[in-house]
Write a protein that holds these residues in place. Structure first.
Motif, PDB file in Angstrom:
ATOM      1  N   ALA A 129      39.135  28.460  84.580  1.00  0.00           N
ATOM      2  CA  ALA A 129      40.144  28.124  82.650  1.00  0.00           C
ATOM      3  C   ALA A 129      38.982  27.581  82.074  1.00  0.00           C
ATOM      4  N   ASN A 130      38.099  26.581  82.901  1.00  0.00           N
ATOM      5  CA  ASN A 130      36.986  25.465  82.108  1.00  0.00           C
ATOM      6  C   ASN A 130      36.217  26.475  81.381  1.00  0.00           C
ATOM      7  N   ASP A 131      35.573  27.539  82.288  1.00  0.00           N
ATOM      8  CA  ASP A 131      34.380  28.487  81.824  1.00  0.00           C
ATOM      9  C   ASP A 131      35.083  29.262  80.080  1.00  0.00           C
ATOM     10  N   ARG A 132      36.368  29.340  80.322  1.00  0.00           N
ATOM     11  CA  ARG A 132      37.460  30.238  79.268  1.00  0.00           C
ATOM     12  C   ARG A 132      37.582  29.848  77.962  1.00  0.00           C
ATOM     13  N   GLY A 133      37.671  27.771  78.244  1.00  0.00           N
ATOM     14  CA  GLY A 133      37.530  26.930  76.988  1.00  0.00           C
ATOM     15  C   GLY A 133      39.079  25.970  77.174  1.00  0.00           C
ATOM     16  N   TYR A 134      39.760  26.121  77.867  1.00  0.00           N
ATOM     17  CA  TYR A 134      40.579  25.433  78.349  1.00  0.00           C
ATOM     18  C   TYR A 134      40.649  24.501  78.780  1.00  0.00           C
ATOM     19  N   GLU A 135      41.247  23.032  78.456  1.00  0.00           N
ATOM     20  CA  GLU A 135      41.860  21.937  78.372  1.00  0.00           C
ATOM     21  C   GLU A 135      42.253  21.682  79.887  1.00  0.00           C
ATOM     22  N   CYS A 136      42.054  21.551  80.897  1.00  0.00           N
ATOM     23  CA  CYS A 136      43.101  21.371  82.478  1.00  0.00           C
ATOM     24  C   CYS A 136      43.537  20.073  82.931  1.00  0.00           C
ATOM     25  N   LEU A 137      44.562  19.443  82.894  1.00  0.00           N
ATOM     26  CA  LEU A 137      45.314  18.710  83.853  1.00  0.00           C
ATOM     27  C   LEU A 137      45.632  18.947  84.598  1.00  0.00           C
TER      28      LEU A 137
END
Length: 236
Positions: free
Chosen positions: A176-184
């Protein structure tokens, strides 16, 4: 551009997480009987499945809070087709478990789609209409339509939960991080069979200024969602 009024600051590490109203989904990774209950794949590897069962209660509370304010809940299940054509030999023959993927177990064939053990535990059962992603690998994006589902819903942030912290949770967070999502990542709503892996897995997410994302407790996330609910129900 997101207005300041559409954001809620969630206490988190390494910094507060700016949860954006209408752009956030809760992803619940692999809370399946085969991983959490006796007789499944997790136990076949020699693991103490009770360590994962601790996640169920706080996660049930978080899911309820998300549903109450309309945050989409997306569930994933790791597993394979009955003929195991989507399970590569490198995965199928790895290690020396007491039962391999596809072998019969007390809840049906291990990690095979459609079997009782492959499905999500009763306490966290998806509601009708909630998205369930069946994945053959560790990450939720590989060989699935998850990215399209998120794009169609306008999702740019993920509240990440599930098991196991160092494997499917970490892989999905990195993807997800590589795809630009912010992850909590919610610390008490992810779990591992290995306490040290749990600790280090969470440290890795938030290291170096949040190299993969943020980490927060379920209490803080639920409180933020409750404040969102109060905001949307308060008369102007």
């Amino acid at each position: 551009m997101t207005s300041p009024d559409s954001r809620i600051e969630v206490p988190a590490e390494p910094t507060a997480f700016p949860l954006v109203e209408g752009a956030t989904a809760l992803i619940v990774i692999d809370m399946q009987r085969d991983f959490l209950l006796p007789g499944g794949f997790g136990e076949s590897l020699g693991n103490d499945v009770s360590l994962l069962q601790r996640v169920v209660e706080p996660l049930a509370g978080l899911i309820a809070a998300a549903r109450a304010v309309g945050v989409p809940v997306i569930h994933t299940r790791e597993g394979h087709l009955p003929d195991l054509s989507d399970c590569p030999p490198a995965k199928l023959h790895r290690g020396a478990p007491s039962k391999r993927i596809g072998d019969p177990g007390p809840s049906g064939r291990i990690l095979v789609r459609g079997e009782y053990g492959h499905d999500i535990v009763d306490e966290l059962r998806p509601l009708p209409g909630e998205v369930v992603i069946d994945k053959p690998g560790k990450g939720a994006f590989y060989a699935t339509d998850l990215q399209q589902v998120l794009a169609d819903a306008g999702i740019t942030q993920l509240i990440v939960t599930g098991v196991t912290t160092e494997v499917c949770v970490h892989t999905t967070t990195r993807e997800a991080n590589d795809r630009g999502y912010e992850c909590l990542v919610v610390s008490d709503c992810v779990g591992s069979y290995f306490p040290e892996f749990q600790r280090v897995g969470l440290e890795m997410v938030k290291a170096q200024g949040g190299i993969f994302g943020w980490v927060a407790s379920s209490d803080d996330v639920v409180a933020a969602l409750a404040s969102l609910s109060a905001r949307t129900t308060t008369p102007a």
